[in-house]
Motif scaffolding. Structure first.
Motif, PDB file in Angstrom:
ATOM      1  N   TYR A 254       3.230  -9.686 -10.705  1.00  0.00           N
ATOM      2  CA  TYR A 254       2.423  -9.040  -9.667  1.00  0.00           C
ATOM      3  C   TYR A 254       3.292  -8.167  -8.763  1.00  0.00           C
ATOM      4  O   TYR A 254       2.933  -7.020  -8.456  1.00  0.00           O
ATOM      5  CB  TYR A 254       1.691 -10.090  -8.841  1.00  0.00           C
ATOM      6  CG  TYR A 254       0.872  -9.476  -7.726  1.00  0.00           C
ATOM      7  CD1 TYR A 254      -0.263  -8.738  -8.014  1.00  0.00           C
ATOM      8  CD2 TYR A 254       1.252  -9.607  -6.393  1.00  0.00           C
ATOM      9  CE1 TYR A 254      -1.019  -8.152  -7.011  1.00  0.00           C
ATOM     10  CE2 TYR A 254       0.507  -9.026  -5.383  1.00  0.00           C
ATOM     11  CZ  TYR A 254      -0.628  -8.303  -5.698  1.00  0.00           C
ATOM     12  OH  TYR A 254      -1.358  -7.712  -4.698  1.00  0.00           O
ATOM     13  N   ASN A 255       4.433  -8.687  -8.331  1.00  0.00           N
ATOM     14  CA  ASN A 255       5.297  -7.915  -7.446  1.00  0.00           C
ATOM     15  C   ASN A 255       5.840  -6.665  -8.125  1.00  0.00           C
ATOM     16  O   ASN A 255       6.076  -5.646  -7.472  1.00  0.00           O
ATOM     17  CB  ASN A 255       6.442  -8.782  -6.937  1.00  0.00           C
ATOM     18  CG  ASN A 255       6.034  -9.635  -5.749  1.00  0.00           C
ATOM     19  OD1 ASN A 255       5.075  -9.319  -5.055  1.00  0.00           O
ATOM     20  ND2 ASN A 255       6.751 -10.721  -5.515  1.00  0.00           N
ATOM     21  N   LEU A 256       6.044  -6.723  -9.430  1.00  0.00           N
ATOM     22  CA  LEU A 256       6.441  -5.523 -10.151  1.00  0.00           C
ATOM     23  C   LEU A 256       5.336  -4.476 -10.077  1.00  0.00           C
ATOM     24  O   LEU A 256       5.601  -3.283  -9.852  1.00  0.00           O
ATOM     25  CB  LEU A 256       6.751  -5.868 -11.611  1.00  0.00           C
ATOM     26  CG  LEU A 256       7.108  -4.683 -12.503  1.00  0.00           C
ATOM     27  CD1 LEU A 256       8.358  -3.975 -11.993  1.00  0.00           C
ATOM     28  CD2 LEU A 256       7.304  -5.138 -13.942  1.00  0.00           C
ATOM     29  N   SER A 257       4.089  -4.901 -10.238  1.00  0.00           N
ATOM     30  CA  SER A 257       2.957  -3.970 -10.128  1.00  0.00           C
ATOM     31  C   SER A 257       2.869  -3.371  -8.732  1.00  0.00           C
ATOM     32  O   SER A 257       2.598  -2.172  -8.565  1.00  0.00           O
ATOM     33  CB  SER A 257       1.650  -4.695 -10.471  1.00  0.00           C
ATOM     34  OG  SER A 257       1.672  -5.196 -11.782  1.00  0.00           O
ATOM     35  N   VAL A 258       3.126  -4.198  -7.707  1.00  0.00           N
ATOM     36  CA  VAL A 258       3.108  -3.698  -6.332  1.00  0.00           C
ATOM     37  C   VAL A 258       4.236  -2.696  -6.120  1.00  0.00           C
ATOM     38  O   VAL A 258       4.072  -1.695  -5.410  1.00  0.00           O
ATOM     39  CB  VAL A 258       3.202  -4.863  -5.336  1.00  0.00           C
ATOM     40  CG1 VAL A 258       3.290  -4.339  -3.909  1.00  0.00           C
ATOM     41  CG2 VAL A 258       1.991  -5.782  -5.464  1.00  0.00           C
ATOM     42  N   ARG A 259       5.392  -2.944  -6.739  1.00  0.00           N
ATOM     43  CA  ARG A 259       6.498  -1.992  -6.637  1.00  0.00           C
ATOM     44  C   ARG A 259       6.138  -0.659  -7.282  1.00  0.00           C
ATOM     45  O   ARG A 259       6.507   0.406  -6.783  1.00  0.00           O
ATOM     46  CB  ARG A 259       7.747  -2.574  -7.303  1.00  0.00           C
ATOM     47  CG  ARG A 259       8.442  -3.618  -6.474  1.00  0.00           C
ATOM     48  CD  ARG A 259       9.203  -2.982  -5.333  1.00  0.00           C
ATOM     49  NE  ARG A 259       9.838  -3.970  -4.481  1.00  0.00           N
ATOM     50  CZ  ARG A 259      10.700  -3.678  -3.519  1.00  0.00           C
ATOM     51  NH1 ARG A 259      11.008  -2.423  -3.274  1.00  0.00           N
ATOM     52  NH2 ARG A 259      11.221  -4.630  -2.776  1.00  0.00           N
ATOM     53  N   ILE A 260       5.419  -0.711  -8.386  1.00  0.00           N
ATOM     54  CA  ILE A 260       4.962   0.535  -9.016  1.00  0.00           C
ATOM     55  C   ILE A 260       3.987   1.255  -8.094  1.00  0.00           C
ATOM     56  O   ILE A 260       4.025   2.484  -7.947  1.00  0.00           O
ATOM     57  CB  ILE A 260       4.336   0.235 -10.390  1.00  0.00           C
ATOM     58  CG1 ILE A 260       5.416  -0.282 -11.342  1.00  0.00           C
ATOM     59  CG2 ILE A 260       3.665   1.484 -10.967  1.00  0.00           C
ATOM     60  CD1 ILE A 260       4.877  -0.791 -12.666  1.00  0.00           C
ATOM     61  N   MET A 261       3.103   0.494  -7.449  1.00  0.00           N
ATOM     62  CA  MET A 261       2.206   1.092  -6.456  1.00  0.00           C
ATOM     63  C   MET A 261       3.008   1.741  -5.329  1.00  0.00           C
ATOM     64  O   MET A 261       2.728   2.873  -4.919  1.00  0.00           O
ATOM     65  CB  MET A 261       1.278   0.036  -5.879  1.00  0.00           C
ATOM     66  CG  MET A 261       0.415   0.541  -4.729  1.00  0.00           C
ATOM     67  SD  MET A 261      -0.524  -0.780  -3.928  1.00  0.00           S
ATOM     68  CE  MET A 261      -1.286   0.138  -2.571  1.00  0.00           C
ATOM     69  N   SER A 262       4.010   1.022  -4.835  1.00  0.00           N
ATOM     70  CA  SER A 262       4.849   1.556  -3.766  1.00  0.00           C
ATOM     71  C   SER A 262       5.517   2.850  -4.200  1.00  0.00           C
ATOM     72  O   SER A 262       5.646   3.801  -3.418  1.00  0.00           O
ATOM     73  CB  SER A 262       5.892   0.508  -3.374  1.00  0.00           C
ATOM     74  OG  SER A 262       6.771   0.998  -2.393  1.00  0.00           O
ATOM     75  N   PHE A 263       5.963   2.890  -5.453  1.00  0.00           N
ATOM     76  CA  PHE A 263       6.550   4.108  -6.005  1.00  0.00           C
ATOM     77  C   PHE A 263       5.535   5.243  -6.000  1.00  0.00           C
ATOM     78  O   PHE A 263       5.843   6.388  -5.672  1.00  0.00           O
ATOM     79  CB  PHE A 263       7.031   3.811  -7.424  1.00  0.00           C
ATOM     80  CG  PHE A 263       7.670   4.958  -8.132  1.00  0.00           C
ATOM     81  CD1 PHE A 263       8.997   5.265  -7.934  1.00  0.00           C
ATOM     82  CD2 PHE A 263       6.945   5.734  -9.024  1.00  0.00           C
ATOM     83  CE1 PHE A 263       9.598   6.330  -8.594  1.00  0.00           C
ATOM     84  CE2 PHE A 263       7.525   6.794  -9.695  1.00  0.00           C
ATOM     85  CZ  PHE A 263       8.860   7.092  -9.485  1.00  0.00           C
ATOM     86  N   GLY A 264       4.278   4.916  -6.329  1.00  0.00           N
ATOM     87  CA  GLY A 264       3.259   5.943  -6.459  1.00  0.00           C
ATOM     88  C   GLY A 264       2.763   6.521  -5.148  1.00  0.00           C
ATOM     89  O   GLY A 264       2.290   7.660  -5.113  1.00  0.00           O
ATOM     90  N   ILE A 265       2.851   5.765  -4.058  1.00  0.00           N
ATOM     91  CA  ILE A 265       2.296   6.252  -2.791  1.00  0.00           C
ATOM     92  C   ILE A 265       3.334   6.935  -1.913  1.00  0.00           C
ATOM     93  O   ILE A 265       3.040   7.301  -0.779  1.00  0.00           O
ATOM     94  CB  ILE A 265       1.656   5.093  -1.986  1.00  0.00           C
ATOM     95  CG1 ILE A 265       2.707   4.038  -1.606  1.00  0.00           C
ATOM     96  CG2 ILE A 265       0.513   4.474  -2.775  1.00  0.00           C
ATOM     97  CD1 ILE A 265       2.161   2.908  -0.736  1.00  0.00           C
ATOM     98  N   MET A 266       4.541   7.130  -2.434  1.00  0.00           N
ATOM     99  CA  MET A 266       5.615   7.612  -1.569  1.00  0.00           C
ATOM    100  C   MET A 266       5.326   9.004  -1.002  1.00  0.00           C
ATOM    101  O   MET A 266       5.684   9.302   0.144  1.00  0.00           O
ATOM    102  CB  MET A 266       6.941   7.623  -2.324  1.00  0.00           C
ATOM    103  CG  MET A 266       6.959   8.475  -3.548  1.00  0.00           C
ATOM    104  SD  MET A 266       8.489   8.274  -4.455  1.00  0.00           S
ATOM    105  CE  MET A 266       8.116   9.250  -5.915  1.00  0.00           C
ATOM    106  N   ALA A 267       4.660   9.873  -1.781  1.00  0.00           N
ATOM    107  CA  ALA A 267       4.383  11.214  -1.259  1.00  0.00           C
ATOM    108  C   ALA A 267       3.499  11.131  -0.019  1.00  0.00           C
ATOM    109  O   ALA A 267       3.730  11.837   0.968  1.00  0.00           O
ATOM    110  CB  ALA A 267       3.718  12.070  -2.337  1.00  0.00           C
ATOM    111  N   ALA A 268       2.488  10.262  -0.063  1.00  0.00           N
ATOM    112  CA  ALA A 268       1.605  10.112   1.095  1.00  0.00           C
ATOM    113  C   ALA A 268       2.346   9.544   2.286  1.00  0.00           C
ATOM    114  O   ALA A 268       2.206  10.023   3.426  1.00  0.00           O
ATOM    115  CB  ALA A 268       0.431   9.206   0.734  1.00  0.00           C
TER     116      ALA A 268
END
Length: 448
Positions: A254-268
């Motif tokens: 789960y935390n890996l998935s959250v890290r991918i989410m964190s990676f994806g929202i960086m522009a915002a």
């Protein structure tokens, strides 16, 4: 005689977009280093120790928010139009951060002792690094200038250092998770020190002879700081549900998935960060609503494209981690998190606009309700749905942030739309659909 019409809305300054681009490039490298660390350790450590490693990484992110406690944003708000106050404001903010950093260090030490964690001494050593966030405040002057080249370069060096230290520990035969936390913290510590050295000579001459009050700064920062703490907490508090209910193996996935989410929202996130001084000035000119709309609408389009692609490529992305492909089982959770990411692309600029308006109570209200929604969602959904329920709780929370921020801005008379261009907000769903279609094409070309 009728009052003169308000000035026409101005475009987002090029410095905001340039700084966002620099921050995203730096974050791309930093995230690549973090994902490399996770990929290496997901193969080097057993599933349960890896889950424990990600648990403390999440805890340290909450600790970072607690140490800051809004001081960084208030330092920018107090000095964006009054650069002569910068040295005095930074000194007061440092006193606050040293206090919160000490409290955070003691809290982590107590937690490690209560849980009787293996490697508790290493965990406590790693928890010392947030004290160096006091040095990071020197970058206030660069934030006000929307000049992010030096901070990005330093953060790149810091992320690389963390990666090299982790790889060195792996090569040295370290087989428990706690020493790797010290390796990651070592890079962060170096980064804060270098940020101070790179910024201190750019602090403007002081024009205020009376020292700023640390207590007054803390009182002003506290609503925003607590809001930021609530945000960081609701982003990671699901660890406290997933770890005991689903186990440490599922926690790691789960935390890996959250890290991918964190990676994806960086522009915002970084567009919002870079735009705070500009939005503050636009608020003083009565143009906050159109300004944030001009910033957010293209960001939502970009976010839709990126999240749509990840939605369709969830299994192949997660399959890059671990040796047995078991991380791909988290794909349903990752898809919910991608929808949450799309909400972040709208919510981050809107919430930053609320900060720029000076509505500190509104920021805290939005974040506190978000935390309550997240806690309720996790308590109801994790037992029947596992990590997918935790991801769904995150989505509901982020949708609330969008709605709460927009409502607060409209109540303040800053409707977040450009006149006659409200349709620009449709770019998010359209971008998501295009990104998803592109992901299907990529999978068909790749044969899977």
């Amino acid at each position: 005689m009728s009052p003169p019409p308000p000035p026409p809305p101005r475009p987002v300054p090029r410095r905001v977009w340039n700084s966002t681009g620099l921050l995203v490039l730096g974050r791309l490298w930093g995230s690549a280093c973090t994902l490399t660390i996770l990929a290496v350790l997901s193969r080097h450590l057993d599933s349960a120790p890896f889950g424990r490693f990600t648990f403390y990484l999440a805890l340290f992110l909450i600790l970072d928010s607690f140490v800051d406690l809004g001081t960084g944003q208030i330092a920018v708000r107090w000095t964006a139009s009054e650069p002569g106050r910068t040295r005095s404001v930074v000194a007061a903010a440092r006193r606050v951060r040293l206090t919160t950093g000490t409290l955070g260090f003691l809290g982590v030490g107590l937690l490690a002792w209560v849980l009787d964690e293996e490697g508790a001494g290493w965990i406590v050593l790693a928890a010392l690094y947030p004290l160096t966030h006091a040095l990071e405040l020197s970058t206030t002057v660069l934030k006000n200038q929307i000049a992010w080249a030096r901070p990005v370069a330093v953060r790149t060096v810091a992320a690389t250092t963390s990666l090299l230290l982790v790889l060195g520990a792996v090569a040295g035969g370290v087989s428990t998770p706690a020493p790797f936390l010290v390796a990651v913290a070592g890079g962060s510590t170096l980064g804060n020190l270098l940020l101070h050295l790179a910024s201190r000579n750019h602090l403007p001459p002081a024009t205020h002879t009376v020292p700023e009050s640390a207590r007054r700064l803390l009182r002003t920062a506290l609503p925003i700081g607590l809001a930021g703490l609530c945000q960081q907490t609701y982003f990671w508090i699901d660890n406290l549900f997933v770890r005991p209910i689903c186990g440490q193996e599922e926690l790691g996935r789960y935390n890996l998935s959250v890290r991918i989410m964190s990676f994806g929202i960086m522009a915002a996130v970084y567009a919002a960060m870079a735009s705070l001084p500009w939005l503050t000035r636009e608020h003083r000119m009565g143009q906050l609503g159109p300004a944030v709309a001009r910033l957010a609408a293209p960001m939502v389009l970009i976010g839709g494209l990126a999240t749509g692609m990840v939605w369709g490529l969830a299994e192949p992305i997660l399959g890059l981690f671990g040796e047995d492909g078991s991380f791909a089982s988290a794909a349903p959770a990752l898809r919910w998190l991608m929808l949450a990411s799309l909400a972040v692309y709208a919510g981050a600029p809107l919430l930053t606009a609320v900060v720029a308006s000076g509505a500190s109570a509104g920021v805290l209200r939005i974040a506190a309700i978000g935390l309550a929604i997240n806690l309720l969602g996790n308590s109801l959904l994790v037992v029947p749905m596992g990590i997918e329920g935790a991801a769904l709780a995150t989505l509901v929370t982020e949708v609330w942030v969008v709605a709460g921020s927009a409502w607060t801005l409209m109540r303040a008379g800053a409707k977040p739309t450009v006149p006659r261009r409200a349709w620009l907000w449709l770019g998010g769903p359209l971008g998501f659909g295009f990104g998803y279609g592109l992901s299907l094409w990529i999978r068909s070309v790749a044969g899977g």
